[in-house]
Motif scaffolding. Structure first.
Motif, PDB file in Angstrom:
ATOM      1  N   LEU A 455       0.821  -1.210   0.000  1.00  0.00           N
ATOM      2  CA  LEU A 455       0.000   0.000   0.000  1.00  0.00           C
ATOM      3  C   LEU A 455       0.852   1.256   0.000  1.00  0.00           C
ATOM      4  O   LEU A 455       0.491   2.267  -0.623  1.00  0.00           O
ATOM      5  CB  LEU A 455      -0.933  -0.002   1.211  1.00  0.00           C
ATOM      6  CG  LEU A 455      -1.964  -1.143   1.260  1.00  0.00           C
ATOM      7  CD1 LEU A 455      -2.802  -1.042   2.530  1.00  0.00           C
ATOM      8  CD2 LEU A 455      -2.853  -1.110   0.027  1.00  0.00           C
ATOM      9  N   HIS A 456       1.993   1.218   0.686  1.00  0.00           N
ATOM     10  CA  HIS A 456       2.867   2.390   0.731  1.00  0.00           C
ATOM     11  C   HIS A 456       3.440   2.708  -0.644  1.00  0.00           C
ATOM     12  O   HIS A 456       3.511   3.882  -1.040  1.00  0.00           O
ATOM     13  CB  HIS A 456       3.998   2.155   1.726  1.00  0.00           C
ATOM     14  CG  HIS A 456       5.011   3.273   1.736  1.00  0.00           C
ATOM     15  ND1 HIS A 456       4.745   4.511   2.280  1.00  0.00           N
ATOM     16  CD2 HIS A 456       6.289   3.331   1.247  1.00  0.00           C
ATOM     17  CE1 HIS A 456       5.801   5.296   2.127  1.00  0.00           C
ATOM     18  NE2 HIS A 456       6.760   4.599   1.509  1.00  0.00           N
ATOM     19  N   HIS A 457       3.857   1.687  -1.355  1.00  0.00           N
ATOM     20  CA  HIS A 457       4.515   1.915  -2.646  1.00  0.00           C
ATOM     21  C   HIS A 457       3.543   1.936  -3.825  1.00  0.00           C
ATOM     22  O   HIS A 457       3.802   2.600  -4.833  1.00  0.00           O
ATOM     23  CB  HIS A 457       5.575   0.842  -2.896  1.00  0.00           C
ATOM     24  CG  HIS A 457       6.785   0.976  -2.037  1.00  0.00           C
ATOM     25  ND1 HIS A 457       6.908   0.361  -0.806  1.00  0.00           N
ATOM     26  CD2 HIS A 457       7.940   1.679  -2.219  1.00  0.00           C
ATOM     27  CE1 HIS A 457       8.074   0.669  -0.269  1.00  0.00           C
ATOM     28  NE2 HIS A 457       8.726   1.464  -1.101  1.00  0.00           N
ATOM     29  N   HIS A 458       2.412   1.212  -3.725  1.00  0.00           N
ATOM     30  CA  HIS A 458       1.532   1.066  -4.887  1.00  0.00           C
ATOM     31  C   HIS A 458       0.063   1.293  -4.551  1.00  0.00           C
ATOM     32  O   HIS A 458      -0.811   0.883  -5.318  1.00  0.00           O
ATOM     33  CB  HIS A 458       1.693  -0.338  -5.488  1.00  0.00           C
ATOM     34  CG  HIS A 458       3.110  -0.728  -5.760  1.00  0.00           C
ATOM     35  ND1 HIS A 458       3.880  -0.114  -6.715  1.00  0.00           N
ATOM     36  CD2 HIS A 458       3.907  -1.671  -5.171  1.00  0.00           C
ATOM     37  CE1 HIS A 458       5.096  -0.657  -6.729  1.00  0.00           C
ATOM     38  NE2 HIS A 458       5.143  -1.595  -5.799  1.00  0.00           N
ATOM     39  N   GLY A 459      -0.212   1.960  -3.450  1.00  0.00           N
ATOM     40  CA  GLY A 459      -1.595   2.163  -3.036  1.00  0.00           C
ATOM     41  C   GLY A 459      -2.400   3.046  -3.967  1.00  0.00           C
ATOM     42  O   GLY A 459      -3.623   3.096  -3.866  1.00  0.00           O
ATOM     43  N   TYR A 460      -1.741   3.734  -4.908  1.00  0.00           N
ATOM     44  CA  TYR A 460      -2.427   4.607  -5.866  1.00  0.00           C
ATOM     45  C   TYR A 460      -3.044   3.812  -7.010  1.00  0.00           C
ATOM     46  O   TYR A 460      -3.784   4.371  -7.828  1.00  0.00           O
ATOM     47  CB  TYR A 460      -1.445   5.638  -6.443  1.00  0.00           C
ATOM     48  CG  TYR A 460      -0.207   5.013  -7.045  1.00  0.00           C
ATOM     49  CD1 TYR A 460      -0.207   4.533  -8.344  1.00  0.00           C
ATOM     50  CD2 TYR A 460       0.965   4.897  -6.299  1.00  0.00           C
ATOM     51  CE1 TYR A 460       0.917   3.939  -8.881  1.00  0.00           C
ATOM     52  CE2 TYR A 460       2.093   4.318  -6.828  1.00  0.00           C
ATOM     53  CZ  TYR A 460       2.072   3.837  -8.124  1.00  0.00           C
ATOM     54  OH  TYR A 460       3.190   3.248  -8.660  1.00  0.00           O
ATOM     55  N   LEU A 461      -2.751   2.510  -7.109  1.00  0.00           N
ATOM     56  CA  LEU A 461      -3.261   1.700  -8.209  1.00  0.00           C
ATOM     57  C   LEU A 461      -4.703   1.278  -7.950  1.00  0.00           C
ATOM     58  O   LEU A 461      -5.190   1.312  -6.822  1.00  0.00           O
ATOM     59  CB  LEU A 461      -2.381   0.458  -8.401  1.00  0.00           C
ATOM     60  CG  LEU A 461      -0.927   0.711  -8.837  1.00  0.00           C
ATOM     61  CD1 LEU A 461      -0.156  -0.594  -8.890  1.00  0.00           C
ATOM     62  CD2 LEU A 461      -0.886   1.418 -10.187  1.00  0.00           C
ATOM     63  N   SER A 462      -5.370   0.872  -9.022  1.00  0.00           N
ATOM     64  CA  SER A 462      -6.728   0.335  -8.928  1.00  0.00           C
ATOM     65  C   SER A 462      -6.948  -0.551 -10.139  1.00  0.00           C
ATOM     66  O   SER A 462      -6.101  -0.644 -11.023  1.00  0.00           O
ATOM     67  CB  SER A 462      -7.768   1.458  -8.894  1.00  0.00           C
ATOM     68  OG  SER A 462      -7.898   2.050 -10.173  1.00  0.00           O
ATOM     69  N   GLU A 463      -8.103  -1.169 -10.182  1.00  0.00           N
ATOM     70  CA  GLU A 463      -8.390  -2.030 -11.332  1.00  0.00           C
ATOM     71  C   GLU A 463      -8.544  -1.219 -12.609  1.00  0.00           C
ATOM     72  O   GLU A 463      -8.442  -1.764 -13.714  1.00  0.00           O
ATOM     73  CB  GLU A 463      -9.652  -2.851 -11.081  1.00  0.00           C
ATOM     74  CG  GLU A 463     -10.916  -2.030 -10.956  1.00  0.00           C
ATOM     75  CD  GLU A 463     -12.128  -2.886 -10.630  1.00  0.00           C
ATOM     76  OE1 GLU A 463     -13.175  -2.686 -11.267  1.00  0.00           O
ATOM     77  OE2 GLU A 463     -12.017  -3.750  -9.744  1.00  0.00           O
ATOM     78  N   ASN A 464      -8.801   0.084 -12.511  1.00  0.00           N
ATOM     79  CA  ASN A 464      -8.865   0.981 -13.667  1.00  0.00           C
ATOM     80  C   ASN A 464      -8.298   2.322 -13.230  1.00  0.00           C
ATOM     81  O   ASN A 464      -9.021   3.187 -12.740  1.00  0.00           O
ATOM     82  CB  ASN A 464     -10.300   1.130 -14.170  1.00  0.00           C
ATOM     83  CG  ASN A 464     -10.385   1.988 -15.421  1.00  0.00           C
ATOM     84  OD1 ASN A 464      -9.379   2.512 -15.908  1.00  0.00           O
ATOM     85  ND2 ASN A 464     -11.582   2.138 -15.950  1.00  0.00           N
ATOM     86  N   THR A 465      -7.005   2.478 -13.409  1.00  0.00           N
ATOM     87  CA  THR A 465      -6.312   3.658 -12.888  1.00  0.00           C
ATOM     88  C   THR A 465      -6.825   4.951 -13.504  1.00  0.00           C
ATOM     89  O   THR A 465      -6.777   6.009 -12.875  1.00  0.00           O
ATOM     90  CB  THR A 465      -4.792   3.510 -13.138  1.00  0.00           C
ATOM     91  OG1 THR A 465      -4.346   2.272 -12.571  1.00  0.00           O
ATOM     92  CG2 THR A 465      -4.018   4.642 -12.503  1.00  0.00           C
ATOM     93  N   ASN A 466      -7.339   4.889 -14.738  1.00  0.00           N
ATOM     94  CA  ASN A 466      -7.802   6.099 -15.412  1.00  0.00           C
ATOM     95  C   ASN A 466      -9.193   6.539 -14.967  1.00  0.00           C
ATOM     96  O   ASN A 466      -9.673   7.582 -15.402  1.00  0.00           O
ATOM     97  CB  ASN A 466      -7.803   5.891 -16.928  1.00  0.00           C
ATOM     98  CG  ASN A 466      -6.401   5.921 -17.509  1.00  0.00           C
ATOM     99  OD1 ASN A 466      -5.565   6.710 -17.083  1.00  0.00           O
ATOM    100  ND2 ASN A 466      -6.143   5.067 -18.477  1.00  0.00           N
TER     101      ASN A 466
END
Length: 713
Positions: A455-466
């Motif tokens: 979560l610290h390094h990649h918590g900004y991701l999601s199944e559809n980042t856009n």
């Protein structure tokens, strides 16, 4: 030498049909001998043969223009003998003609037909040939079903299976049509084949042709998949499209492109507007029809032929190419600056900002996002080129691209996901089951630490980042847990031994590949920072009674949302939100086409019971109630806005076309009366729909672009 076209009196108006016929003859085309008269008295002074039969045709100043063909409105008489010419000329003049063409008829007629230098429905560069094995008037007056050929970029992509003997004739018609249209402009021609020679009997502008919008989802469905909520559209599309325009401007120079020119939403899905791409092609001297290559149309695999103007743009494009190819260090530095700016923005206490400062913070993030989007366009483009070059080299030395390690753990979430998966496997079964059920309180120290690391390094991701409306991993850590339990943790094999030259290319490729990953991560991180900003706006508007839920912000366009925020209270946005939710729910299951031609697209109902296929002859889409009218005496069955269904029509039926939303004809092709009239009136029309009378009373969707008639009940 006897002239092909003899004009009795050039002081009198010839009319467009006669002038165009003379234009054909002047260019060396085989045109039947003809005489142009303005009164029966002119006949006696001309060397018209006393044997044979003639076509007596109108030629008016209002006929055969780009706006109107006046199909069938003025008289034409065929198989007229020399003795009958005076009376025939009088009748044709009385129908409203400015002049009359007396033309020898070709015999024998093996086949006759028409040719269009461009598709009159879509405006694309298809050359369409239609033919029948009889006299050509059957195509117009009698609505006969024609044989049909389609040529695209010099390749015949469609031909009738039952007319191989006419294929050479169609090829010749296509070649000469292309040559004539290069000088005349978009052309509609009539021709006759006598078994050995091709005769041309008419040329006129294609009526109703214009700048038809074409929208493609080929790339958009990967960039912005699924239904796009209004806030996401109003933020993402302008931001990313401005980045694209920046790149286009660097390549072609100043232009008038605007962000809204590049994309359009249909049924809340994203489509790219290919007209803008066509404009860009024209700016660099490429035919705008090269967009057909991007659309993937059949037969559009040919080269995108550059023109003379391309040479003038070449230095600028070469400079841009060199700047991009040598720009890795510059892009790395710019990415670093953007990342630091985003990190600083992420530390902002949003709740402490005033409404005005919160809106300004969103604008600043959008500005940084545009710069990040630019890098996220040019770096993957360059990485793709470098990858192709390396692949060619690897093919020569027998190595595989997937044998080469390329990812940077700083931006690749897979190593940390794999460590989390390992930690979860060490949980006792009962405890692991509770964790997978969503009880993260049952994580032990090792798995909790591994989760926090992700979560610290990649918590900004999601199944559809856009899509800003989709929660990020940091918002739903249970998503990361489920992902870890199903992730592929296989390791790549040992890297193969490479020669020195190949190793140099691999180093360059790795640099671009890792830069691509870093740029993509920076874009996702920075763009994701907009989500909490707008949720904070939503929280404030909920407190003021303007919205029912903070998540409702995603159903409101950015401009309206910010205006409501700065207004400090009502008017309420909830009615707009509920209306948008209902609209999105109604189109959630719509099957979307990859390409949409025209602005009048209408989504299909999910209750389709049948599809009938004909020939699209007039652009547009329309849904309405079908009314079969077999005779004009039955016209009172037709109500305004209905779909007129006919066997065929002629000029007497024209008044009905102004009342209807669309037309379906059982017979005919592009030159049938119903087709021409529908194009001139801007009414969608599909011809050659067998047994169309069975549509009577049904709700149908008429697609004049694809030639489909879709029965919905």
């Amino acid at each position: 030498m006897t002239p092909t076209i003899t004009v009795a009196d050039r002081r009198r108006p010839l009319g467009n049909k006669a002038a165009n016929l003379e234009w054909l003859a002047d260019r060396g085309l085989r045109v039947p001998r003809a005489w142009v008269v303005t009164s029966p008295a002119d006949l006696s002074a001309l060397d018209i043969p006393t044997s044979g039969v003639f076509a007596v045709r109108s030629s008016g100043l209002a006929e055969d223009t780009t706006a109107s063909a006046h199909a069938g409105e003025l008289l034409t008489e065929l198989d007229v003998t020399s003795s009958g010419l005076p009376a025939s000329v009088s009748r044709v003049l009385a129908s409203g003609a400015d002049a009359v063409i007396v033309q020898q008829m070709v015999h024998p007629i093996i086949a006759s037909g028409v040719a269009f230098s461009r598709n009159p429905v879509t405006g694309l560069s298809d050359v369409i040939v239609e033919a029948i094995r009889s006299r050509g008037d059957a195509l117009l007056a009698h609505g006969a079903d024609p044989l049909r050929w389609v040529s695209r970029q010099g390749e015949m992509v469609d031909a009738p299976p039952d007319a191989p003997d006419l294929n050479p004739v169609a090829d010749q018609v296509v070649r000469e049509t292309v040559k004539l249209a290069a000088e005349f402009g978009p052309a509609d021609l009539e021709w006759v084949w006598d078994g050995s020679e091709l005769w041309w009997v008419q040329i006129r502008p294609i009526t109703g042709i214009g700048d038809v919008p074409i929208f493609s989802r080929r790339i958009a469905k990967d960039v912005l998949p699924g239904l796009i909520k209004p806030l996401v559209w109003s933020i993402n599309v302008p931001m990313v499209n401005r980045a694209w325009i920046r790149l286009f401007t660097e390549a072609i120079g100043p232009n008038n492109l605007e962000p809204e020119d590049l994309a359009r939403a249909f049924a809340y899905r994203a489509y790219f507007d290919m007209r803008a791409i066509g404009d860009i092609f024209e700016m660099v001297g490429m035919p705008r029809d090269s967009l057909e290559n991007l659309m993937g149309l059949p037969g559009a695999q040919g080269r995108m032929r550059p023109g003379l103007r391309t040479i003038g743009k070449t230095p600028r494009m070469l400079w841009l190419g060199l700047r991009l190819a040598t720009g890795a260090s510059r892009f790395e530095a710019e990415r670093g600056r953007l990342h630091e700016a985003f990190v600083g923005a992420a530390a902002t206490d949003l709740a402490a900002l005033t409404d005005e400062k919160l809106a300004e913070h969103a604008d600043r993030l959008a500005s940084l996002g545009e710069a990040s989007a630019y890098l996220n366009i040019v770096v993957p483009l360059m990485e793709g080129l470098v990858t192709k070059r390396l692949q060619r080299r690897l093919d020569k030395v027998g190595a595989q691209l997937d044998q080469l390690a390329s990812t940077d753990p700083a931006w690749d979430p897979r190593p940390r996901i794999a460590r989390l998966a390992d930690a979860l496997e060490h949980l006792e079964p009962a405890r692991r089951a509770r964790v997978l059920g969503g009880d993260l309180g049952d994580l032990d120290d090792a798995s909790s630490a591994a989760l926090q690391d992700v979560l610290h390094h990649h918590g900004y991701l999601s199944e559809n980042t856009n899509d800003l409306s989709v929660p990020r991993w940091r918002d739903e850590p249970e998503t990361v847990i489920r992902l870890a339990t199903s992730a592929d943790r296989t390791q790549t094999g040992r890297e193969t031994t490479l020669d020195r030259r190949t190793r140099g290319r691999v180093r360059r490729w790795r640099r671009w590949r890792r830069l691509r990953d870093a740029v993509g991560a920076t874009w996702a991180f920075g763009y994701g920072l907009l989500r909490p900003v707008y949720l904070e706006m939503g929280r404030r508007l909920v407190g003021r009674g303007t919205l029912g839920s903070s998540d409702d912000v995603f159903f409101v366009e950015r401009g309206a949302l910010v205006s409501a925020l700065l207004a400090g209270g009502p008017p309420a946005l909830s009615p707009e939100v509920e209306r948008t939710k209902a609209e999105m729910e109604a189109v959630a299951d719509v099957v979307m086409p990859e390409t949409i031609v025209g602005d009048s697209w209408v989504p299909e109902s999910p209750d389709v019971t049948n599809r009938m296929v004909g020939v699209g002859v007039s652009r547009g889409r329309y849904r309405g109630t079908a009314r079969f009218v077999g005779r004009l005496a039955e016209a009172d069955r037709l109500e305004d806005g209905d779909v007129l269904v006919v066997e065929h029509s002629d000029v007497a039926w024209t008044p009905l076309f102004s009342r209807v939303g669309a037309v379906v004809s059982s017979t005919g092709g592009l030159l049938a009366h119903s087709s021409i009239t529908a194009r001139e009136m801007g009414v969608p029309c599909v011809a050659s729909v067998a047994n169309a009378r069975i549509l009577d009373g049904r709700t149908i969707l008429v697609d004049g672009y694809t030639g489909e008639v879709i029965v919905e009940d």
